[in-house]
Design an enzyme around this catalytic site. Structure first.
Site, PDB file in Angstrom:
ATOM      1  N   ARG A  25      17.477 -80.398  -8.935  1.00 43.96           N
ATOM      2  CA  ARG A  25      16.879 -81.228  -7.880  1.00 43.96           C
ATOM      3  C   ARG A  25      16.271 -80.396  -6.747  1.00 43.96           C
ATOM      4  NH1 ARG A  25      17.513 -87.260  -8.037  1.00 43.96           N
ATOM      5  NH2 ARG A  25      18.487 -87.546 -10.045  1.00 43.96           N
ATOM      6  N   ARG A  29      13.833 -84.853  -2.308  1.00 45.48           N
ATOM      7  CA  ARG A  29      14.069 -85.366  -0.951  1.00 45.48           C
ATOM      8  C   ARG A  29      14.630 -84.386   0.063  1.00 45.48           C
ATOM      9  NH1 ARG A  29      17.189 -90.792  -2.251  1.00 45.48           N
ATOM     10  NH2 ARG A  29      17.880 -89.497  -3.971  1.00 45.48           N
ATOM     11  N   ARG A  38       5.586 -88.266  -0.079  1.00 46.83           N
ATOM     12  CA  ARG A  38       6.056 -89.577  -0.551  1.00 46.83           C
ATOM     13  C   ARG A  38       5.732 -90.703   0.417  1.00 46.83           C
ATOM     14  NH1 ARG A  38       7.878 -92.639  -2.426  1.00 46.83           N
ATOM     15  NH2 ARG A  38      10.063 -92.818  -2.950  1.00 46.83           N
ATOM     16  N   ASP A  74      11.301 -87.910 -14.045  1.00 45.05           N
ATOM     17  CA  ASP A  74      12.626 -88.520 -14.023  1.00 45.05           C
ATOM     18  C   ASP A  74      13.077 -88.756 -15.452  1.00 45.05           C
ATOM     19  OD1 ASP A  74      14.503 -89.837 -11.820  1.00 45.05           O
ATOM     20  OD2 ASP A  74      14.641 -91.022 -13.656  1.00 45.05           O
ATOM     21  N   TYR A 149      21.941 -96.295 -18.434  1.00 49.50           N
ATOM     22  CA  TYR A 149      20.975 -97.068 -17.632  1.00 49.50           C
ATOM     23  C   TYR A 149      20.392 -98.224 -18.435  1.00 49.50           C
ATOM     24  CZ  TYR A 149      21.265 -93.411 -14.143  1.00 49.50           C
ATOM     25  OH  TYR A 149      21.726 -92.548 -13.184  1.00 49.50           O
TER      26      TYR A 149
HETATM   27  O1  1CP Z   1      13.661 -80.906  -8.876  1.00 50.69           O
HETATM   28  C1  1CP Z   1      14.135 -81.878  -9.457  1.00 50.69           C
HETATM   29  O2  1CP Z   1      15.153 -81.771 -10.140  1.00 50.69           O
HETATM   30  C2  1CP Z   1      13.499 -83.196  -9.233  1.00 50.69           C
HETATM   31  C3  1CP Z   1      13.075 -83.901 -10.499  1.00 50.69           C
HETATM   32  C4  1CP Z   1      14.086 -84.942 -10.959  1.00 50.69           C
HETATM   33  C5  1CP Z   1      15.043 -84.793 -11.983  1.00 50.69           C
HETATM   34  C6  1CP Z   1      15.372 -83.534 -12.774  1.00 50.69           C
HETATM   35  C7  1CP Z   1      14.173 -86.275 -10.483  1.00 50.69           C
HETATM   36  C8  1CP Z   1      13.362 -86.855  -9.393  1.00 50.69           C
HETATM   37  N1  1CP Z   1      15.086 -86.940 -11.247  1.00 50.69           N
HETATM   38  C9  1CP Z   1      15.664 -86.074 -12.158  1.00 50.69           C
HETATM   39  C10 1CP Z   1      16.664 -86.357 -13.192  1.00 50.69           C
HETATM   40  C11 1CP Z   1      17.522 -87.559 -13.078  1.00 50.69           C
HETATM   41  N2  1CP Z   1      17.174 -88.838 -12.687  1.00 50.69           N
HETATM   42  C12 1CP Z   1      18.878 -87.597 -13.473  1.00 50.69           C
HETATM   43  C13 1CP Z   1      19.626 -86.436 -14.086  1.00 50.69           C
HETATM   44  C14 1CP Z   1      19.964 -85.421 -13.066  1.00 50.69           C
HETATM   45  C15 1CP Z   1      21.192 -85.706 -12.259  1.00 50.69           C
HETATM   46  O3  1CP Z   1      22.256 -85.952 -12.839  1.00 50.69           O
HETATM   47  O4  1CP Z   1      21.082 -85.604 -11.024  1.00 50.69           O
HETATM   48  C16 1CP Z   1      19.353 -88.906 -13.261  1.00 50.69           C
HETATM   49  C17 1CP Z   1      20.758 -89.426 -13.513  1.00 50.69           C
HETATM   50  C18 1CP Z   1      18.274 -89.679 -12.765  1.00 50.69           C
HETATM   51  C19 1CP Z   1      18.254 -91.123 -12.451  1.00 50.69           C
HETATM   52  C20 1CP Z   1      17.798 -91.359 -11.064  1.00 50.69           C
HETATM   53  N3  1CP Z   1      16.493 -91.383 -10.693  1.00 50.69           N
HETATM   54  C21 1CP Z   1      18.585 -91.481  -9.897  1.00 50.69           C
HETATM   55  C22 1CP Z   1      20.108 -91.480  -9.853  1.00 50.69           C
HETATM   56  C23 1CP Z   1      20.617 -92.887  -9.933  1.00 50.69           C
HETATM   57  C24 1CP Z   1      22.123 -92.931 -10.108  1.00 50.69           C
HETATM   58  O5  1CP Z   1      22.574 -93.617 -11.050  1.00 50.69           O
HETATM   59  O6  1CP Z   1      22.854 -92.293  -9.326  1.00 50.69           O
HETATM   60  C25 1CP Z   1      17.704 -91.626  -8.806  1.00 50.69           C
HETATM   61  C26 1CP Z   1      18.059 -91.831  -7.360  1.00 50.69           C
HETATM   62  C27 1CP Z   1      16.375 -91.552  -9.323  1.00 50.69           C
HETATM   63  C28 1CP Z   1      15.103 -91.553  -8.577  1.00 50.69           C
HETATM   64  C29 1CP Z   1      14.602 -90.194  -8.304  1.00 50.69           C
HETATM   65  N4  1CP Z   1      14.321 -89.246  -9.285  1.00 50.69           N
HETATM   66  C30 1CP Z   1      13.840 -88.084  -8.697  1.00 50.69           C
HETATM   67  C31 1CP Z   1      13.839 -88.312  -7.271  1.00 50.69           C
HETATM   68  C32 1CP Z   1      13.360 -87.315  -6.247  1.00 50.69           C
HETATM   69  C33 1CP Z   1      14.310 -89.621  -7.062  1.00 50.69           C
HETATM   70  C34 1CP Z   1      14.469 -90.346  -5.734  1.00 50.69           C
HETATM   71  C35 1CP Z   1      13.182 -91.017  -5.375  1.00 50.69           C
HETATM   72  C36 1CP Z   1      12.493 -90.314  -4.266  1.00 50.69           C
HETATM   73  O7  1CP Z   1      13.137 -89.639  -3.455  1.00 50.69           O
HETATM   74  O8  1CP Z   1      11.285 -90.364  -4.120  1.00 50.69           O
END
Ligand code: 1CP
Length: 341
Positions: A25, A29, A38, A74, A149
């Site tokens: 990540r 954010r 964003r 994602d 999911y």
């Molecule tokens: O640098 C990076 O890693 C950013 C790219 C990235 C990755 C690798 C994003 C952007 N998402 C992910 C993978 C991801 N998405 C996972 C696996 C990694 C982990 O375990 O942390 C999972 C479970 C998700 C699902 C997801 N998408 C969540 C979590 C929900 C939950 O159940 O807790 C969330 C909040 C998102 C939205 C999302 N994806 C990425 C971002 C930056 C965001 C937030 C939206 C935003 O800030 O604009």
């Protein structure tokens, strides 16, 4: 040795001048420049526009001397391409979840070049910006984590519907996992052809399973992915959040690198799996501490692996409120570490 060479060598347990480092990540954010971008673009717009996805992917590389970029996307782009409607609010929302065999049958096996070509476009754009200096990492969700999911909907604590379905309708869960796995193989193959050095399979909820359920439902499908992607030109990383419970099983999936969360000590990992190439595993909340403390904790992890067969990373993704100074201290401490002989 440049960053890309260092990263590639570490994935294969080769000799390195120092262990490579990146952060789960790292794009997102935590960075003000991401939040600024964003403000004008939705999350989906950023993912689906290769120039924007590439820009966000590059942001952390401009700030920190990290060895690899991870493509901004994602894990849920895959269920979306299979016909489920995913919204980001910013947490993901899925209205129509999988409940019956008819629901599984209705899922599409998309042509990934058409449905997910925007990811290939973003990867090619990042590769052209990186040149051969730094490594590029692609990724996908593991079949079990995606099923969480697809069956439970929005991130629910414990994913009770999904875990319950494994006991009440095992054939339905296997049918779902089987179909998702086929799409993931196509999707990761497309990523390899788009210029990645490695891909990471995120099993963010795999560690919630008891070992026998992990072995029966999570492991075989990840193993199939690793088997099918072997020899195609990219290294593989299998990350399981909560891996301590299933460390030896997860290792059997056959990835080049095993991603380790922070709940287990690296000393313990080395004892249980000597010689295994690993990635991790500082507690992401350690980055709220002072720089000296962060450095000491990183050095202790590096002492445990001797810096060999080890990609330094956090044990899970950065929290959005992490201080930038903490990230900086983390990244820089890999260069102040001295191997004790
Ligand atoms: O640098 C990076 O890693 C950013 C790219 C990235 C990755 C690798 C994003 C952007 N998402 C992910 C993978 C991801 N998405 C996972 C696996 C990694 C982990 O375990 O942390 C999972 C479970 C998700 C699902 C997801 N998408 C969540 C979590 C929900 C939950 O159940 O807790 C969330 C909040 C998102 C939205 C999302 N994806 C990425 C971002 C930056 C965001 C937030 C939206 C935003 O800030 O604009």
């Amino acid at each position: 040795m440049n960053s890309r060479e260092r990263f590639q060598a570490a994935c294969r347990n080769g000799k390195v001048d120092r262990p490579p480092v990146w952060l789960m990540r790292q794009a997102g954010r935590t960075l003000p420049e991401y939040r600024e971008l964003r403000a004008n673009h939705s999350f989906w717009d950023v993912c689906r526009t290769p120039e924007l996805a590439a820009e966000v992917t590059m942001q952390p590389l401009r700030r920190f001397p990290i060895d690899a970029a991870i493509i901004f996307s994602d894990i849920l782009v895959v269920p979306d391409a299979m016909g489920m409607n995913i919204e980001f609010t910013p947490a993901p929302v899925i209205d129509q979840t999988i409940e019956t065999m008819e629901d599984v049958k209705a899922l599409k096996r998309p042509d990934v070049e058409k449905a997910l070509g925007y990811v290939a476009g973003a990867l090619k754009e990042v590769r052209s910006q990186l040149g051969s200096e730094r490594a590029l990492i692609g990724f996908a969700g593991a079949p079990y984590t995606l099923a969480c999911y697809m069956v439970d909907g929005m991130g629910k604590k414990g994913f009770v519907k999904t875990r319950g379905m494994m006991y009440s309708h095992p054939e339905l869960m296997h049918a779902l996992m089987d179909k998702v796995t086929d799409v993931l193989i196509d999707y990761l193959t497309m990523q390899v052809e788009s210029g990645i050095d490695a891909f990471q399979v995120f099993d963010s909820w795999g560690g919630d399973l008891p070992p026998d359920q992990f072995e029966a439902f999570a492991l075989p499908y990840v193993a199939r992915i690793m088997e099918r992607l072997k020899g195609k030109g990219a290294a593989s990383i299998y990350y399981v959040n909560g891996i301590g419970n299933v460390l030896e099983l997860a290792s059997q999936a056959g990835s080049d690198v095993l991603g380790v969360d922070w709940r287990i000590s690296m000393e313990d990992v080395r004892r249980r799996l000597p010689g295994r190439v690993v990635q991790g595993n500082l507690d992401p909340t350690a980055l709220y501490g002072n720089p000296e403390d962060i450095g000491n904790r990183v050095h202790r992890i590096l002492d445990a692996t001797g810096g060999q067969g080890h990609i330094l990373n956090l044990g899970h993704g950065l929290n959005p409120s992490t201080p930038i100074e903490g990230i900086d201290a983390f990244v820089r401490s890999v260069s102040t570490w001295k191997k004790s002989s």
